[in-house]
Scaffold this motif. Structure first.
Motif, PDB file in Angstrom:
ATOM      1  N   ASN A 166      34.577  39.540  33.396  1.00 41.01           N
ATOM      2  CA  ASN A 166      33.682  40.562  32.865  1.00 41.01           C
ATOM      3  C   ASN A 166      33.193  41.510  33.951  1.00 41.01           C
ATOM      4  OD1 ASN A 166      32.465  41.675  30.598  1.00 41.01           O
ATOM      5  ND2 ASN A 166      30.578  40.511  30.860  1.00 41.01           N
ATOM      6  N   VAL A 167      32.850  40.971  35.113  1.00 42.43           N
ATOM      7  CA  VAL A 167      32.406  41.824  36.222  1.00 42.43           C
ATOM      8  C   VAL A 167      33.539  42.747  36.671  1.00 42.43           C
ATOM      9  CG1 VAL A 167      31.665  41.819  38.638  1.00 42.43           C
ATOM     10  CG2 VAL A 167      30.614  40.233  37.006  1.00 42.43           C
ATOM     11  N   ASN A 168      34.764  42.213  36.716  1.00 40.70           N
ATOM     12  CA  ASN A 168      35.911  43.036  37.097  1.00 40.70           C
ATOM     13  C   ASN A 168      36.184  44.155  36.092  1.00 40.70           C
ATOM     14  OD1 ASN A 168      36.538  41.773  39.499  1.00 40.70           O
ATOM     15  ND2 ASN A 168      37.931  40.305  38.555  1.00 40.70           N
ATOM     16  N   ALA A 169      35.688  43.986  34.862  1.00 40.31           N
ATOM     17  CA  ALA A 169      35.907  45.014  33.843  1.00 40.31           C
ATOM     18  C   ALA A 169      35.016  46.226  34.046  1.00 40.31           C
ATOM     19  CB  ALA A 169      35.666  44.419  32.456  1.00 40.31           C
ATOM     20  N   ILE A 170      33.920  46.068  34.803  1.00 43.96           N
ATOM     21  CA  ILE A 170      32.968  47.179  34.959  1.00 43.96           C
ATOM     22  C   ILE A 170      33.614  48.423  35.549  1.00 43.96           C
ATOM     23  CG2 ILE A 170      30.866  47.932  36.144  1.00 43.96           C
ATOM     24  CD1 ILE A 170      29.779  45.105  35.782  1.00 43.96           C
ATOM     25  N   PRO A 171      34.365  48.325  36.684  1.00 47.72           N
ATOM     26  CA  PRO A 171      34.984  49.558  37.203  1.00 47.72           C
ATOM     27  C   PRO A 171      36.005  50.164  36.249  1.00 47.72           C
ATOM     28  CG  PRO A 171      35.747  47.625  38.424  1.00 47.72           C
ATOM     29  CD  PRO A 171      34.597  47.186  37.589  1.00 47.72           C
ATOM     30  N   VAL A 172      36.657  49.315  35.449  1.00 53.49           N
ATOM     31  CA  VAL A 172      37.604  49.840  34.463  1.00 53.49           C
ATOM     32  C   VAL A 172      36.864  50.643  33.399  1.00 53.49           C
ATOM     33  CG1 VAL A 172      39.346  49.244  32.727  1.00 53.49           C
ATOM     34  CG2 VAL A 172      39.218  47.951  34.864  1.00 53.49           C
ATOM     35  N   ASN A 173      35.748  50.082  32.899  1.00 57.31           N
ATOM     36  CA  ASN A 173      34.964  50.787  31.883  1.00 57.31           C
ATOM     37  C   ASN A 173      34.398  52.097  32.432  1.00 57.31           C
ATOM     38  OD1 ASN A 173      35.422  48.723  30.069  1.00 57.31           O
ATOM     39  ND2 ASN A 173      33.507  47.668  30.512  1.00 57.31           N
ATOM     40  N   VAL A 174      33.922  52.058  33.670  1.00 52.29           N
ATOM     41  CA  VAL A 174      33.419  53.286  34.304  1.00 52.29           C
ATOM     42  C   VAL A 174      34.557  54.297  34.443  1.00 52.29           C
ATOM     43  CG1 VAL A 174      32.496  54.260  36.446  1.00 52.29           C
ATOM     44  CG2 VAL A 174      31.528  52.135  35.518  1.00 52.29           C
ATOM     45  N   PHE A 179      44.867  36.198  37.956  1.00 50.67           N
ATOM     46  CA  PHE A 179      43.825  36.298  36.939  1.00 50.67           C
ATOM     47  C   PHE A 179      43.118  37.650  37.022  1.00 50.67           C
ATOM     48  CE2 PHE A 179      39.379  35.729  35.648  1.00 50.67           C
ATOM     49  CZ  PHE A 179      39.536  35.225  34.357  1.00 50.67           C
ATOM     50  N   ILE A 180      42.774  38.074  38.234  1.00 52.97           N
ATOM     51  CA  ILE A 180      42.090  39.356  38.429  1.00 52.97           C
ATOM     52  C   ILE A 180      42.988  40.520  38.011  1.00 52.97           C
ATOM     53  CG2 ILE A 180      41.155  40.930  40.166  1.00 52.97           C
ATOM     54  CD1 ILE A 180      40.185  38.418  41.694  1.00 52.97           C
ATOM     55  N   ALA A 181      44.261  40.470  38.436  1.00 56.73           N
ATOM     56  CA  ALA A 181      45.189  41.558  38.102  1.00 56.73           C
ATOM     57  C   ALA A 181      45.424  41.635  36.603  1.00 56.73           C
ATOM     58  CB  ALA A 181      46.514  41.345  38.841  1.00 56.73           C
ATOM     59  N   ALA A 182      45.620  40.472  35.968  1.00 59.92           N
ATOM     60  CA  ALA A 182      45.829  40.451  34.521  1.00 59.92           C
ATOM     61  C   ALA A 182      44.591  40.965  33.796  1.00 59.92           C
ATOM     62  CB  ALA A 182      46.165  39.036  34.062  1.00 59.92           C
ATOM     63  N   GLY A 183      43.418  40.588  34.303  1.00 60.88           N
ATOM     64  CA  GLY A 183      42.181  41.051  33.688  1.00 60.88           C
ATOM     65  C   GLY A 183      42.047  42.559  33.741  1.00 60.88           C
ATOM     66  N   TRP A 184      42.383  43.142  34.891  1.00 60.19           N
ATOM     67  CA  TRP A 184      42.307  44.604  35.007  1.00 60.19           C
ATOM     68  C   TRP A 184      43.259  45.291  34.033  1.00 60.19           C
ATOM     69  CZ3 TRP A 184      42.104  44.434  41.030  1.00 60.19           C
ATOM     70  CH2 TRP A 184      40.767  44.435  41.445  1.00 60.19           C
ATOM     71  N   LEU A 185      44.482  44.790  33.949  1.00 56.92           N
ATOM     72  CA  LEU A 185      45.450  45.413  33.045  1.00 56.92           C
ATOM     73  C   LEU A 185      45.013  45.264  31.590  1.00 56.92           C
ATOM     74  CD1 LEU A 185      48.063  46.889  32.618  1.00 56.92           C
ATOM     75  CD2 LEU A 185      49.298  44.722  32.747  1.00 56.92           C
ATOM     76  N   LEU A 186      44.518  44.072  31.247  1.00 50.19           N
ATOM     77  CA  LEU A 186      44.081  43.843  29.874  1.00 50.19           C
ATOM     78  C   LEU A 186      42.858  44.694  29.531  1.00 50.19           C
ATOM     79  CD1 LEU A 186      44.596  39.973  29.685  1.00 50.19           C
ATOM     80  CD2 LEU A 186      45.973  41.745  28.580  1.00 50.19           C
ATOM     81  N   ASN A 187      41.985  44.914  30.505  1.00 50.16           N
ATOM     82  CA  ASN A 187      40.822  45.755  30.257  1.00 50.16           C
ATOM     83  C   ASN A 187      41.189  47.230  30.136  1.00 50.16           C
ATOM     84  OD1 ASN A 187      38.301  44.171  30.134  1.00 50.16           O
ATOM     85  ND2 ASN A 187      38.914  43.456  32.148  1.00 50.16           N
ATOM     86  N   LEU A 188      42.350  47.604  30.656  1.00 51.46           N
ATOM     87  CA  LEU A 188      42.833  48.977  30.494  1.00 51.46           C
ATOM     88  C   LEU A 188      43.409  49.215  29.101  1.00 51.46           C
ATOM     89  CD1 LEU A 188      44.588  49.586  33.935  1.00 51.46           C
ATOM     90  CD2 LEU A 188      42.697  50.941  32.996  1.00 51.46           C
ATOM     91  N   THR A 189      43.665  48.122  28.379  1.00 50.29           N
ATOM     92  CA  THR A 189      44.296  48.239  27.069  1.00 50.29           C
ATOM     93  C   THR A 189      43.346  48.881  26.067  1.00 50.29           C
ATOM     94  OG1 THR A 189      45.541  46.213  27.508  1.00 50.29           O
ATOM     95  CG2 THR A 189      45.439  46.958  25.225  1.00 50.29           C
ATOM     96  N   PRO A 190      43.774  49.933  25.367  1.00 50.29           N
ATOM     97  CA  PRO A 190      42.914  50.570  24.378  1.00 50.29           C
ATOM     98  C   PRO A 190      42.489  49.605  23.279  1.00 50.29           C
ATOM     99  CG  PRO A 190      44.772  51.981  24.914  1.00 50.29           C
ATOM    100  CD  PRO A 190      45.047  50.646  25.552  1.00 50.29           C
ATOM    101  N   GLY A 191      41.258  49.689  22.859  1.00 52.89           N
ATOM    102  CA  GLY A 191      40.710  48.849  21.814  1.00 52.89           C
ATOM    103  C   GLY A 191      39.357  49.390  21.386  1.00 52.89           C
ATOM    104  N   PRO A 192      38.623  48.646  20.532  1.00 51.20           N
ATOM    105  CA  PRO A 192      37.329  49.131  20.049  1.00 51.20           C
ATOM    106  C   PRO A 192      36.336  49.434  21.172  1.00 51.20           C
ATOM    107  CG  PRO A 192      38.061  47.244  18.763  1.00 51.20           C
ATOM    108  CD  PRO A 192      39.013  47.367  19.906  1.00 51.20           C
TER     109      PRO A 192
END
Length: 217
Positions: free
Chosen positions: A165-173, A10-23
């Motif tokens: 959502n918390v795991n997405a923070i380092p990706v967004n940064v 779940f964590i790994a998939a979340g990181w990859l999905l958060n790397l996906t370009p979007g709005p």
């Protein structure tokens, strides 16, 4: 909660999905290119805050649907699967020219004066909170990691949503820092995004197929 292996997936998939370009990524990258990494990070925090709106709404809704109606779950399942197939196919068929970094550079986004950080935060928040596809994504993605027979489904859904959502923070940064550092190297980054589009597209389709074949928890 899922077992350890499912949680790591779940964590790994979340990181990859958060790397996906979007709005959301476009918002972060655009602010970072215009006003520097600090503005990009603030935009990312706004995106995270907006995402919590969908997480809490989806947690309450999905818990009620699963508890009350098998028909409603089936309809939701097929709508969610169709959405994941659509996103995956769109990414697989893209030519990479529409990546957020490329789009931001094409608009002439260059570092300028310091931004109004509150306005930047609001931009990130509303970019996510006003996007109904984000709510649909959570309804389609998170339930796949809730084991059949789980009690307190709503609380498990909420916990997984918050973790995502918390795991997405380092990706967004990371998006903000990379955009600020590579403002003059957009061509090379865009080639990398084209590869990421294909990987993420295949992952979306795989999750869509898994959802379509799943039974009601």
């Amino acid at each position: 909660m899922p077992d350890t292996s499912q949680l790591l997936l779940f964590i790994a998939a979340g990181w990859l999905l958060n790397l996906t370009p979007g709005p959301d990524v476009l918002c972060i990258v655009s602010h970072s290119l215009r006003n520097g990494a600090r503005a990009g990070v603030v935009a990312g925090l706004g995106v995270t805050a907006g995402c919590f709106v969908h997480i809490f709404a989806a947690a309450l809704g999905v818990g009620a649907l699963i508890a009350a109606s098998a028909t409603a779950f089936t309809v939701l399942k097929w709508v969610g699967a169709a959405y994941l197939f659509y996103v995956g196919a769109k990414l697989l068929l893209s030519r990479g020219g529409g990546s957020p970094l490329g789009a931001a550079v094409a608009t002439g986004a260059v570092p300028q004066a310091p931004a109004d950080l509150w306005r930047v935060f609001r931009d990130g928040f509303f970019t996510n909170a006003l996007n109904p596809k984000v709510a649909l994504f959570f309804l389609a993605f998170v339930p796949q990691f809730i084991a059949p027979g789980t009690t307190h489904t709503t609380w498990v859904f909420l916990a997984l949503g918050v973790l995502f959502n918390v795991n997405a923070i380092p990706v967004n940064v990371g998006w903000a820092l990379v955009a600020a550092w590579t403002a003059r190297r957009a061509t090379a980054v865009q080639r990398s995004l084209a590869v990421l589009d294909r990987v993420a597209g295949a992952l979306f389709i795989a999750f869509g197929l898994k959802l379509a074949l799943s039974s009601r928890p």
